[in-house]
Design an enzyme around this catalytic site. Structure first.
Site, short mmCIF file in Angstrom:
data_model
loop_
_atom_site.label_atom_id
_atom_site.label_comp_id
_atom_site.label_asym_id
_atom_site.label_seq_id
_atom_site.Cartn_x
_atom_site.Cartn_y
_atom_site.Cartn_z
N ALA A 75 22.60 37.70 74.43
CA ALA A 75 22.68 37.86 72.92
C ALA A 75 20.83 39.28 73.62
O ALA A 75 20.14 38.72 74.31
CB ALA A 75 21.87 37.21 71.79
N CYS A 76 21.12 39.66 72.49
CA CYS A 76 20.66 41.15 72.33
C CYS A 76 20.83 42.14 71.06
O CYS A 76 21.05 41.51 70.73
CB CYS A 76 20.27 42.24 73.79
SG CYS A 76 21.37 43.47 73.60
N GLY A 77 19.66 42.65 70.80
CA GLY A 77 19.56 43.25 69.99
C GLY A 77 21.16 44.00 69.49
O GLY A 77 21.43 43.99 68.21
#
Lengths: 123, 418
Positions: free
Chosen positions: A37-39
Site C-alpha cells: 500500500a501507498c498513497g
C-alpha cells in the site's frame, strides 16, 4: 463452499476480536496475501511490489500480491495478510504490518524482504 | 549531428523513443541486456496503454464538458486529465527524454560540490522538472532553454528538500528521508506564509477537527472509483443529460479514475530497474557520506490529517473552480490525488486538520489559476507528441501541473520569445 465456510469459522475463532467478519466477502480459503500500500497504489507501491515479486520469484514462492491505497487497506486486508506500506497505516488495521520504506531507501531492504519471506514460509 | 539524432528520435514518438533511451541508460548503469530491454519495452507498452485510456478519458469527458459549458455558462474549458497523463506527456517530450541524465547529473554535481545533502532517487517524479522544461521548449522552440528551466526546477527542489528534510524526518518519523518531489516543494513557501498569517488570527488554535471522523464519514468519496462515479453524475446533471446518458457518463468516469492509474503502474514498473541501478550506482560512489535520500511525497500521504484534509478538499476545489473569476480548469482526475496537495501543510501545521484544510484551500486557489494559465501550453505539448484534442473542443490541463515554478519560468520564456 462448505469447506470454505468451515475454514472461515476456524480463522475467525482464532482472531483477536471474535465475530469480526474478516472473510465475509471473499468466502473461504486462507490464502496468504501480501498487500502493498501507498498513497496512490501506483508509484511507490509499484516499486516495492516489483522488488517483492522478484525476491519471491527468485525463491520459487507464489503468493498473490495486491496493490492498494492506504485508505483501502481497512476494507481489503484480512487478518491472514501481510501489509507492506510505504506510508502510515491506520491504527485500526489488524493484519501484520511492515514498513516498505527500507526497500525504497535501499537501506535495510534485505531485512524487510527476509521478514516477508518468513511470513510466506510460515505455515 | 546531435540535432538530427534528436530529431530522428522524437520523430519516432514516445512509444519508441523512450524505450530506446531507457535501454541505453540501463546499459550504461550496468544492467543486463535482458533486464534493460524488459524495462525499456515495459515503458513503451505503458505509453501504448496510455493512448487507450487518454482516448477513453477525452471521449467521455469532452462532450460532457462541452454540454456543461453550454448549459451553465461557466467557462471551465480546461479538463483536468490528472497527474498520470501529465507525467506521461512530460516524459514523452524532447526535454522529458533527456530529464533522467540531466537531473541525475545535476544531483551528482551538487553532491560533489556539497551544495545539497539530498540524493534524489525518485525518478518517476522527475516528470515535474520535465514538465516545466517542456513548457519552456514549446514556448521558445529551444531544447537547451527547456533543459535550463528543468534544471532550475530540479535545483530548487533539492534545496527545498535540504531545508525541509529535518522536519520531515522528525514529524513523520522517517529517518534519513527528504522530499524533493517537484510539486510538493512548490507548496512549501505558500504553507509557511499562510501558517504565519493564521498565527495572527486569535482563536484559530481553538478550532479542533477530528481526522478520524472525516475519514469514516466521507472516506468512500476519496476512493477513485466512487469519486469518478460521483463526478460523472455531477457533470452529467449539470450538463442536463437524461438518466441514461448520465449513468453511462458516471460509469465511464469511474472507469477512467480506476484505469488511468493502473496503466501508469505499468509505466512505473518499467522505471523501477532504472531507479534501482541508479540508486546502486550513486550509493557506491557517495556511500560513505551522510545524505538524505529524496523520496516521493507519496510516502507522507498516509498521515490521517493529510487523508482527511484531502477528502475535504475535493468539494472545496470544485466549489473554488466554479466561483473563482478567470479560472478555466474543470477539476477531475487530480481530485483523486488531493492529499498530495496538502502533505507539506500537515507537516508545518504539526497535524492540525483545520489549519491544513484552510491552507489547502489557499493552495488550490494558486493551483487552479496556474493550471488554467498553463492549459494552452499543456495542450500544445500533448499535440506535439501525438495527442490531438478533438476539433474545436476544450484544452487539457492537470492540477498536479499547477506549480508556480513552472508558471514563473513559462512567463519568463514568453518574455524571451517576444
Amino acid at each position: 463452499m462448505i469447506t470454505g465456510a468451515k475454514e472461515d469459522a476456524r480463522v475467525r475463532s482464532q482472531s483477536k476480536a471474535p465475530g469480526r467478519q474478516a472473510f465475509s466477502k471473499e468466502g473461504g480459503g486462507i490464502i496468504k496475501r501480501i498487500i502493498v500500500a501507498c498513497g496512490t497504489a501506483i508509484a511507490t507501491s509499484t516499486h516495492v511490489a516489483s522488488k517483492i515479486k522478484k525476491a519471491l520469484e527468485d525463491r520459487n514462492l507464489k503468493v498473490p500480491i495486491l496493490q492498494c491505497r492506504v485508505s483501502e487497506i481497512e476494507g481489503l486486508a484480512r487478518d491472514s495478510d501481510m501489509v507492506v506500506a510505504t506510508t502510515q497505516v491506520p491504527s485500526t488495521v489488524r493484519a501484520k504490518v511492515v514498513s516498505g520504506l527500507p526497500i525504497l531507501l535501499g537501506r535495510g531492504d534485505k531485512e524487510v524482504i527476509e521478514e516477508i519471506i518468513r511470513f510466506v514460509l510460515e505455515k | 549531428m546531435l540535432a538530427s539524432v534528436v530529431n530522428f528520435l522524437t520523430g519516432l514518438g514516445p512509444t519508441v523513443m523512450l524505450p530506446i533511451l531507457i535501454l541505453i541508460l540501463g546499459l550504461i548503469l550496468g544492467q543486463k541486456i535482458s533486464e534493460a530491454l524488459r524495462s525499456a519495452l515495459t515503458i513503451g507498452v505503458g505509453f501504448v496503454g496510455l493512448n487507450l485510456v487518454i482516448g477513453l478519458l477525452i471521449g467521455a469527458l469532452a462532450p460532457a464538458t462541452q454540454a456543461l459549458i453550454e448549459r451553465t455558462g461557466v467557462n471551465l474549458t480546461a479538463m483536468d486529465v490528472g497527474w498520470g497523463v501529465a507525467a506521461a506527456i512530460a516524459f514523452g517530450t524532447r526535454v522529458g527524454a533527456l530529464i533522467v541524465p540531466l537531473a541525475f547529473g545535476i544531483n551528482i554535481v551538487m553532491l560533489l560540490t556539497k551544495t545539497t545533502r539530498t540524493l534524489n532517487v525518485d525518478i518517476w517524479n522527475f516528470w515535474h522538472y520535465a514538465f516545466t522544461g517542456s513548457l519552456v521548449t514549446i514556448i521558445t522552440g529551444s531544447i537547451p532553454l527547456g533543459l535550463v528551466a528543468a534544471a532550475i526546477h530540479a535545483v530548487v527542489a533539492l534545496k527545498i528538500a535540504d531545508l525541509t528534510g529535518p522536519q520531515v524526518q522528525e514529524f513523520f518519523e522517517l529517518p534519513g528521508v527528504a522530499i524533493p518531489q517537484g510539486w510538493a516543494i512548490t507548496s512549501v513557501p505558500i504553507v509557511l506564509v499562510m501558517n504565519k498569517i493564521l498565527d495572527k488570527i486569535p482563536g484559530i488554535n481553538k478550532i479542533k477537527a477530528d481526522p478520524e471522523t472525516v475519514q469514516k464519514k466521507l472516506g468512500v468519496v476519496g476512493q477513485p472509483i466512487f469519486l469518478g462515479f460521483i463526478l460523472g453524475a455531477l457533470f452529467g446533471l449539470l450538463a442536463g443529460y437524461d438518466i441514461t446518458k448520465l449513468l453511462q457518463l458516471s460509469v465511464s468516469m469511474a472507469g477512467v479514475m480506476l484505469l488511468v492509474p493502473r496503466i501508469i503502474a505499468i509505466f512505473m514498473e518499467g522505471l523501477v530497474p532504472l531507479s534501482e541501478s541508479a540508486k546502486a550506482f550513486l550509493q557506491k560512489r557517495f556511500g560513505g557520506r551522510e545524505f538524505y535520500v529524496g523520496l516521493d511525497s507519496a510516502i507522507l500521504i498516509g498521515h490521517p490529517v493529510t487523508i482527511a484534509a484531502g477528502i475535504l478538499l475535493i468539494p472545496i476545489t470544485l466549489g473554488l473552480a466554479a466561483v473563482l473569476p478567470g479560472n478555466t480548469t474543470l477539476p477531475f482526475a487530480d481530485l483523486a490525488a488531493t492529499a498530495f496537495f496538502v502533505c507539506m501543510a500537515t507537516l508545518f501545521t504539526r497535524g492540525d486538520l483545520f489549519r491544513t484544510t484552510v491552507i489547502g484551500a489557499v493552495i488550490m486557489i494558486v493551483v487552479l489559476y496556474t493550471s488554467s494559465s498553463l492549459a494552452p501550453l499543456i495542450t500544445a505539448n500533448a499535440a506535439s507528441i501525438g495527442y490531438q484534442m478533438p476539433e474545436g473542443a476544450t484544452t487539457i490541463t492537470a492540477l498536479s501541473g499547477g506549480n508556480w515554478i513552472a508558471w514563473l519560468l513559462a512567463s519568463v520564456a514568453k518574455l524571451l520569445a517576444k
